[in-house]
Design a protein around this motif. Structure first.
Motif, PDB file in Angstrom:
ATOM      1  N   GLU A 133      -3.522  -2.317   4.354  1.00  7.83           N
ATOM      2  CA  GLU A 133      -2.402  -2.767   5.161  1.00  7.83           C
ATOM      3  C   GLU A 133      -2.470  -2.192   6.575  1.00  7.83           C
ATOM      4  N   VAL A 162      -4.051  -0.190  -1.107  1.00 13.52           N
ATOM      5  CA  VAL A 162      -3.113  -1.106  -0.456  1.00 13.52           C
ATOM      6  C   VAL A 162      -2.721  -0.563   0.914  1.00 13.52           C
ATOM      7  N   LEU A 163      -2.436   0.749   0.961  1.00 13.51           N
ATOM      8  CA  LEU A 163      -2.044   1.359   2.232  1.00 13.51           C
ATOM      9  C   LEU A 163      -3.155   1.243   3.261  1.00 13.51           C
ATOM     10  N   ILE A 167      -4.569   2.303  -6.519  1.00 13.07           N
ATOM     11  CA  ILE A 167      -4.120   1.001  -6.008  1.00 13.07           C
ATOM     12  C   ILE A 167      -3.243   1.200  -4.781  1.00 13.07           C
ATOM     13  N   ILE A 168      -2.266   2.123  -4.897  1.00 15.11           N
ATOM     14  CA  ILE A 168      -1.358   2.367  -3.766  1.00 15.11           C
ATOM     15  C   ILE A 168      -2.154   2.785  -2.532  1.00 15.11           C
ATOM     16  N   LEU A 212      -2.870   3.697 -10.690  1.00  7.14           N
ATOM     17  CA  LEU A 212      -1.803   3.272  -9.788  1.00  7.14           C
ATOM     18  C   LEU A 212      -1.921   3.964  -8.433  1.00  7.14           C
ATOM     19  N   ARG A 222      -3.807  -6.920  -3.722  1.00  2.60           N
ATOM     20  CA  ARG A 222      -2.682  -6.651  -4.621  1.00  2.60           C
ATOM     21  C   ARG A 222      -2.757  -7.522  -5.861  1.00  2.60           C
ATOM     22  N   SER A 232       3.599  -1.449  -3.432  1.00  4.57           N
ATOM     23  CA  SER A 232       2.180  -1.620  -3.758  1.00  4.57           C
ATOM     24  C   SER A 232       1.972  -2.086  -5.186  1.00  4.57           C
ATOM     25  N   ILE A 233       2.954  -1.835  -6.049  1.00  8.14           N
ATOM     26  CA  ILE A 233       2.767  -2.158  -7.449  1.00  8.14           C
ATOM     27  C   ILE A 233       3.459  -3.473  -7.755  1.00  8.14           C
ATOM     28  N   ASN A 234       2.679  -4.425  -8.214  1.00  6.91           N
ATOM     29  CA  ASN A 234       3.187  -5.747  -8.529  1.00  6.91           C
ATOM     30  C   ASN A 234       4.221  -5.682  -9.647  1.00  6.91           C
ATOM     31  N   VAL A 261       6.650   2.553  -0.220  1.00 10.99           N
ATOM     32  CA  VAL A 261       5.236   2.221  -0.424  1.00 10.99           C
ATOM     33  C   VAL A 261       4.921   2.089  -1.912  1.00 10.99           C
TER      34      VAL A 261
END
Lengths: 231, 292, 269
Positions: free
Chosen positions: C258, C254-255, C250-251, C247, C214, A88-90, A84
């Motif tokens: 998703e 995103v989770l 963001i993670i 970060l 993203r 998630s990190i580009n 994950v």
């Protein structure tokens, strides 16, 4: 969104666009000669980065797949966390971090691509591992094979085509992404793009764009070809 | 022992005093879900005997077979292969016991993307070292044996074909060769003919019966086709709801016995192809346990 | 042939991929040479890397003990921008993609329309978000509006292509059946195509929403707004604890996106 935008600029956009368009043409073809080295670097960032990513992704995928993980309650969540985080990190953000940490250059780009690829490859690979035919695994287990032998004889043959497909697919994406990593200092074509942009040399930017598009098209063709060969 | 009381005939007429290879003692299996698959199963199999294990779907045939080589963990009871107590083993010792038991599967369970030869040689995995198996460098004796077995099952020329290029019957032959490559002391077969047409089914059963005769190899064949079982097995064990309800020679499989195993049905139609039998007489030879 | 080989009774595994040994060796040797050349062309300043290890460790520490507080206002503003860009650009992208996707479907559109829509899709897909963002920032100035346009443009290429492929994959019997009733082009699209494609369109839109978020966290690096700009600043100032916090956020987002999108997709189908 609206409050932070300077609407005068937006209103001005058509004029700006035509201005930039005018300056982009004609492309400065002579600049092409300075691009071969960055192009080679870009290729290397993508390829070596993919290699590193794939090598690390393989064990991670086996640890993350429900049917091969040694422990469902500890190792599997750890492996999923790695996947994950990496996904998630580009890669541009990874590059940003790595340039700050180990300094600008190809290495930062390679490691950034590698780190981003781990999650992508491991995710698709562990899904492939979870979809294998368990009967074949059971049959090999019934011969008295050890854990490693079961993986070698029953699991790897089943996931090998998927593995090649995923790796080449990721390589294709990585070519795309490595063309711009130079924007944050991680080497390759993006570095030239950055310097051309900062000197407002739009006619050079055009040449770089065209090289990028050509590279992407070629890599897409290669990856489609290879994938068809292995599947 | 209770099994002697249940069925004296098995031991007098069928085993002929041969050495016992496999012995199950009050084996039970309850799945985590609470489903009781096997209850107090006890019987023994002497060398060279082909046992047909019949019973309706869900009777526990598959669980029973898999308990023997511990692909499924038995909940209680014990299993002896020769002198070895299989239920007590783990890790390396379990793998070394598994290699003594060959297994044939319903959907062949060949590794489809490997060659026929690799599939047959995988029967040696329990014997060879990790690097030998990884590099596919098997001892010459193993390779000789594999060629011999492929010849025996009629696939001498196909060794470098990929397993998924073969027909169903051919695949099952490779499955048999793989099991025999283990030099097993016991053969287990889980519905070996379920995915095959009737003619190929008979060929495969004849092949299994033949190799068992040649090698004096005992086998437990889990099979739902009663006629096939009668034709090719030396002994029939009937399972219903996880319990042994019939144990006797194929000739003793009367209407009453079948009804006891499968429930009421017009058995005349099922048995048309097998030889006519005097049900009343044969029934008296085999003990049928009525379920409550 | 086989007779001779079986009598020798040796066996080697046949090659899996490349049957011809010459090809196999050429490719093996070529890869080896390439690897040597590629690795030797990477100049590494090992001293700099060694120095960087300490900073790397600091970053990991920052990631493990993130600081959400000291830059919270910037982070919040960046996140709001990112989320706004994500939602608006996905919505705009879907709206524009539907006509283009229909136009790019061979079984529905006349040839000139088809060619036009296909070239539009190719144009959108051949440039990645960052490059488009650079151009649009140059035209529209810094800020989220350029980001919104970037993501919309990228979404159009993605959604129209997949939508067109879906429409082309539609059951032609159903289309013919509706056509046979004397329905016009519009009615065909409405009755025969829409019902078949709708669940997929919902799925694709959610998938694109996921991608757009993203990307929205990245294009800020070239000045197109969003949380990427905040992250860029934090890393430039070596504020690794704030960077770690961004970060992690963001993670997490995103989770959430998703999982909820995959949940909704399953529900829609």
């Amino acid at each position: 969104m609206t409050e932070d935008t300077i609407w005068a600029f937006v209103a001005d956009a058509p004029r700006q666009a035509s201005d930039i368009g005018g300056r982009m043409l004609p492309p400065r073809w002579g600049y092409l000669n300075q691009l071969w080295q960055p192009l080679w670097d870009t290729l290397n960032i993508a390829t070596l980065g993919t290699l590193i990513g794939v090598i690390i992704a393989i064990p991670v995928a086996f640890l993350a797949a429900g049917n091969t993980t040694p422990s469902r309650h500890f190792v599997r969540p750890m492996a999923l966390l790695i996947i994950v985080t990496s996904r998630s990190i580009n890669s541009l953000i990874w590059a940003l971090l790595l340039v700050a940490i180990i300094g600008p250059g190809l290495l930062a780009g390679i490691v950034a691509i590698g780190l981003r690829s781990i999650g992508f490859v491991a995710k698709l690979l562990y899904e492939a591992i979870e979809e294998i035919d368990e009967n074949q695994v059971e049959a090999v287990r019934a011969t008295g094979a050890s854990r490693v032998q079961v993986i070698d004889y029953a699991i790897i043959p089943q996931i090998l085509p998927a593995f090649w497909g995923i790796s080449v697919f990721r390589w294709d994406i990585n070519i795309r992404e490595s063309t711009i990593l130079g924007l944050v200092g991680a080497g390759g074509l993006g570095l030239q793009l950055q310097s051309s942009l900062s000197t407002l040399a739009w006619n050079q930017v055009t040449v770089i764009f065209l090289v990028i598009v050509a590279t992407v098209v070629v890599s897409e063709w290669v990856s489609a070809k290879v994938r068809r060969a292995v599947l | 022992m209770s099994r002697d009381v249940l069925n004296p005939l098995t031991h007098i007429n069928i085993s002929n005093g041969k050495k016992t290879v496999l012995e199950l003692k009050s084996l039970s299996k309850t799945y985590k879900t609470g489903d009781r698959a096997l209850t107090d199963i006890s019987f023994s199999v002497p060398a060279g005997q082909v046992v047909g294990l019949i019973g309706p779907s869900g009777a526990g045939k598959s669980s029973l077979i898999r308990c023997i080589n511990r692909l499924v963990e038995p909940s209680s009871g014990s299993i002896y292969l020769g002198e070895t107590e299989l239920t007590k083993l783990s890790g390396r010792a379990l793998r070394q016991a598994r290699r003594r038991i060959g297994m044939i599967f319903q959907e062949y369970a060949l590794v489809e993307r490997l060659t026929v030869m690799e599939n047959v040689l995988s029967g040696r995995l329990g014997y060879v070292s990790g690097w030998r198996s990884f590099l596919r460098r098997y001892p010459q004796t193993d390779i000789d044996q594999a060629f011999g077995l492929l010849e025996r099952v009629g696939l001498g020329d196909h060794y470098n074909k990929r397993a998924d290029e073969l027909s169903g019957g051919q695949r099952q032959r490779v499955g048999i060769a793989r099991a025999l490559e283990q030099n097993p002391e016991l053969l287990l077969a889980d519905e070996p003919t379920a995915s095959l047409d009737p003619k190929t089914s008979r060929q495969i059963m004849r092949l299994i019966q033949g190799v068992c005769r040649e090698m004096n190899l005992p086998a437990i064949i889990n099979i739902h086709d009663v006629v096939l079982a009668q034709n090719f097995a030396d002994r029939i064990i009937g399972l219903r709801a996880g319990q042994v309800v019939f144990d006797g020679p194929p000739s003793a499989l009367s209407h009453k016995a079948l009804t006891c195993i499968y429930g009421a049905e017009d058995w005349d139609q099922v048995q048309q192809s097998s030889e006519s039998q005097n049900d009343e007489f044969l029934f008296s030879n085999a003990k049928v346990l009525e379920l409550t | 042939m086989t007779g001779a080989i079986t009598s020798l009774r040796t066996w080697k595994r046949p090659p899996v991929l490349l049957k011809d040994p010459r090809w196999r060796w050429t490719i093996l040797l070529g890869s080896a040479i390439y690897l040597v050349l590629a690795i030797s062309s990477v100049e590494v300043n090992w001293f700099r890397v060694y120095e960087g290890l300490e900073r790397g460790w600091k970053f990991i520490q920052g990631f493990l003990s993130p600081d959400f507080n000291s830059r919270w206002r910037d982070i919040q503003a960046g996140l709001v921008e990112s989320l706004t860009m994500t939602l608006t650009s996905t919505a705009a992208g879907v709206l524009i993609s539907v006509p283009i996707g229909i136009g790019a479907a061979r079984n529905l559109a006349p040839a000139p329309v088809y060619m036009f829509c296909r070239s539009l899709i190719t144009l959108s897909r051949s440039f990645q978000e960052i490059i488009i963002a650079i151009l649009l920032v140059a035209m529209f100035g810094f800020g989220p509006f350029a980001g919104f346009l970037t993501l919309t443009f990228a979404s159009i290429g993605f959604l129209s292509k997949l939508l067109a492929e879906d429409i082309e994959g539609c059951d032609s019997a159903q289309i013919e059946a509706i056509r046979a009733t004397g329905a016009g082009w519009w009615q065909v699209v409405n009755y025969a195509v829409q019902s078949q494609v709708m669940p997929r369109l919902i799925g694709l839109s959610l998938y694109r929403l996921d991608i757009n978020f993203r990307e929205s966290s990245v294009i800020g690096i070239v000045g197109a707004g969003g949380v990427g700009a905040t992250l860029n600043t934090a890393i430039d100032r070596y504020e690794y604890d704030s960077a770690g916090a961004i970060l992690i956020i963001i993670i997490a987002i995103v989770l959430v996106v998703e999982y909820s999108s995959s949940y909704i997709r399953r529900w829609a189908q």
